[in-house]
Design a protein around this motif. Sequence first.
Motif, PDB file in Angstrom:
ATOM      1  N   THR A   1     -21.344  -7.512  25.576  1.00 39.91           N
ATOM      2  CA  THR A   1     -21.799  -9.046  25.622  1.00 39.91           C
ATOM      3  C   THR A   1     -22.630  -9.183  24.621  1.00 39.91           C
ATOM      4  N   LEU A   2     -21.193 -10.955  24.187  1.00 38.45           N
ATOM      5  CA  LEU A   2     -21.717 -11.534  23.194  1.00 38.45           C
ATOM      6  C   LEU A   2     -22.452 -12.362  23.516  1.00 38.45           C
ATOM      7  N   ASP A   3     -24.160 -12.778  23.869  1.00 43.75           N
ATOM      8  CA  ASP A   3     -24.728 -14.071  24.226  1.00 43.75           C
ATOM      9  C   ASP A   3     -24.481 -14.866  22.869  1.00 43.75           C
ATOM     10  N   LEU A   4     -23.663 -16.161  23.082  1.00 46.35           N
ATOM     11  CA  LEU A   4     -23.447 -17.449  22.526  1.00 46.35           C
ATOM     12  C   LEU A   4     -24.772 -17.902  22.143  1.00 46.35           C
ATOM     13  N   SER A   5     -26.497 -17.559  23.741  1.00 46.73           N
ATOM     14  CA  SER A   5     -27.589 -18.060  22.903  1.00 46.73           C
ATOM     15  C   SER A   5     -28.093 -17.361  22.245  1.00 46.73           C
ATOM     16  N   GLN A   6     -28.116 -16.565  22.052  1.00 43.67           N
ATOM     17  CA  GLN A   6     -28.446 -15.352  20.683  1.00 43.67           C
ATOM     18  C   GLN A   6     -28.437 -16.108  19.083  1.00 43.67           C
TER      19      GLN A   6
ATOM     20  N   THR B   1     -24.026 -26.708  26.009  1.00 46.27           N
ATOM     21  CA  THR B   1     -23.483 -26.473  24.961  1.00 46.27           C
ATOM     22  C   THR B   1     -23.233 -25.183  24.107  1.00 46.27           C
ATOM     23  N   ILE B   2     -22.757 -24.672  23.356  1.00 44.92           N
ATOM     24  CA  ILE B   2     -22.003 -23.628  22.650  1.00 44.92           C
ATOM     25  C   ILE B   2     -23.216 -22.736  23.220  1.00 44.92           C
ATOM     26  N   TYR B   3     -24.019 -22.592  23.607  1.00 39.70           N
ATOM     27  CA  TYR B   3     -25.295 -21.425  23.972  1.00 39.70           C
ATOM     28  C   TYR B   3     -25.087 -21.118  25.162  1.00 39.70           C
ATOM     29  N   ASP B   4     -24.601 -22.148  25.737  1.00 39.56           N
ATOM     30  CA  ASP B   4     -24.061 -21.397  27.302  1.00 39.56           C
ATOM     31  C   ASP B   4     -22.874 -20.496  27.849  1.00 39.56           C
ATOM     32  N   PHE B   5     -22.249 -19.710  26.324  1.00 43.95           N
ATOM     33  CA  PHE B   5     -21.296 -19.320  26.980  1.00 43.95           C
ATOM     34  C   PHE B   5     -21.926 -17.572  26.101  1.00 43.95           C
ATOM     35  N   LYS B   6     -21.219 -17.171  26.899  1.00 40.78           N
ATOM     36  CA  LYS B   6     -21.038 -15.521  26.777  1.00 40.78           C
ATOM     37  C   LYS B   6     -20.009 -15.022  26.248  1.00 40.78           C
ATOM     38  N   LEU B   7     -19.312 -14.031  25.528  1.00 43.69           N
ATOM     39  CA  LEU B   7     -17.887 -13.764  25.437  1.00 43.69           C
ATOM     40  C   LEU B   7     -18.054 -12.210  24.575  1.00 43.69           C
ATOM     41  N   THR B   8     -17.039 -11.564  25.350  1.00 45.15           N
ATOM     42  CA  THR B   8     -17.450 -10.244  25.048  1.00 45.15           C
ATOM     43  C   THR B   8     -17.049  -9.949  23.721  1.00 45.15           C
ATOM     44  N   SER B   9     -17.713  -8.828  22.889  1.00 40.26           N
ATOM     45  CA  SER B   9     -16.827  -8.005  21.488  1.00 40.26           C
ATOM     46  C   SER B   9     -16.108  -7.406  21.131  1.00 40.26           C
ATOM     47  N   LEU B  10     -15.715  -7.616  20.137  1.00 40.48           N
ATOM     48  CA  LEU B  10     -14.025  -6.385  20.574  1.00 40.48           C
ATOM     49  C   LEU B  10     -14.661  -4.504  20.489  1.00 40.48           C
ATOM     50  N   GLN B  11     -16.053  -4.783  20.363  1.00 37.24           N
ATOM     51  CA  GLN B  11     -15.984  -3.568  20.878  1.00 37.24           C
ATOM     52  C   GLN B  11     -16.424  -3.060  22.473  1.00 37.24           C
TER      53      GLN B  11
ATOM     54  N   MET C   1     -16.208 -10.465  16.303  1.00 38.16           N
ATOM     55  CA  MET C   1     -14.857 -10.635  16.006  1.00 38.16           C
ATOM     56  C   MET C   1     -14.926 -10.412  17.914  1.00 38.16           C
ATOM     57  N   THR C   2     -14.213 -10.720  18.565  1.00 40.83           N
ATOM     58  CA  THR C   2     -14.043 -10.721  20.168  1.00 40.83           C
ATOM     59  C   THR C   2     -13.488 -10.162  20.423  1.00 40.83           C
ATOM     60  N   GLU C   3     -13.054  -9.689  21.880  1.00 39.49           N
ATOM     61  CA  GLU C   3     -12.094  -8.896  22.849  1.00 39.49           C
ATOM     62  C   GLU C   3     -10.852 -10.225  22.715  1.00 39.49           C
ATOM     63  N   LYS C   4      -9.639  -9.831  23.000  1.00 38.36           N
ATOM     64  CA  LYS C   4      -8.534 -10.818  22.286  1.00 38.36           C
ATOM     65  C   LYS C   4      -8.617 -11.343  24.030  1.00 38.36           C
ATOM     66  N   MET C   5      -8.904 -13.244  24.035  1.00 36.14           N
ATOM     67  CA  MET C   5      -8.449 -13.612  24.686  1.00 36.14           C
ATOM     68  C   MET C   5      -7.791 -14.792  24.929  1.00 36.14           C
ATOM     69  N   GLN C   6      -7.960 -15.864  26.081  1.00 34.98           N
ATOM     70  CA  GLN C   6      -6.497 -16.342  26.627  1.00 34.98           C
ATOM     71  C   GLN C   6      -6.677 -17.906  25.926  1.00 34.98           C
ATOM     72  N   VAL C   7      -6.400 -18.295  24.607  1.00 35.26           N
ATOM     73  CA  VAL C   7      -7.265 -19.907  24.300  1.00 35.26           C
ATOM     74  C   VAL C   7      -6.650 -21.394  24.238  1.00 35.26           C
ATOM     75  N   ARG C   8      -5.736 -21.508  25.405  1.00 35.34           N
ATOM     76  CA  ARG C   8      -4.902 -22.054  26.574  1.00 35.34           C
ATOM     77  C   ARG C   8      -3.946 -21.804  27.647  1.00 35.34           C
ATOM     78  N   GLY C   9      -4.452 -22.598  28.328  1.00 34.46           N
ATOM     79  CA  GLY C   9      -3.473 -22.493  29.425  1.00 34.46           C
ATOM     80  C   GLY C   9      -4.611 -22.770  30.578  1.00 34.46           C
ATOM     81  N   PRO C  10      -3.639 -22.558  32.058  1.00 34.33           N
ATOM     82  CA  PRO C  10      -5.022 -22.117  33.095  1.00 34.33           C
ATOM     83  C   PRO C  10      -5.432 -21.042  32.716  1.00 34.33           C
TER      84      PRO C  10
END
Length: 163
Positions: free
Chosen positions: A18-23, A5-15, A94-103
């Motif tokens: 860690t932005l753990d989506l499980s929260q 599910t979405i809650y299995d992912f962690k992102l990095t905030s703009l600051q 907001m998260t850090e800038k990331m790749q959303v498409r491609g390898p």
Amino acid sequence: MAKPTIYDFKLTSLQGETLDLSQFAGKPLLLVNTASKCGFTPQYEGLQALWTGERERGLTVIGIPSNNFGRQEPGDANDIGAFCSKNYGVSFPMTEKMQVRGPDAHPLFGWLGREGGMLSRPRWNFFKYIIARDGSLASWFSSITTPDSSRFRTAIDRVVLGG
């Protein structure tokens, strides 16, 4: 093994935190790949209005800056944060800038593409992903659907109300 599910992912905030989506487990989410120099950038205004109006009912909006399309997000984290705050009063996460498409796309976008099908993969900035309270992808919308469109608002109401 349980289905991811979405809650299995962690992102990095703009600051840089860690932005753990499980929260957000049990709460509806709206994820949007964004860019500061895009024709759709004024949608930040509608996203902020949605965040302001719906967060008390549990909805969290998360902006995910990307430079994948037309190099329309050239700045660093400070540039992005300052632009969003100054021009649109953005206060949602907001998260850090990331790749959303491609390898090199972030695994989150691989999951979104698998869940929503080939057409759900971002083809430009401001694709919107509505996540149900159980962490599943409830719906997605392309760039041309604005945050104040009736079809979009109906989909948001469905997840906010838990239906």
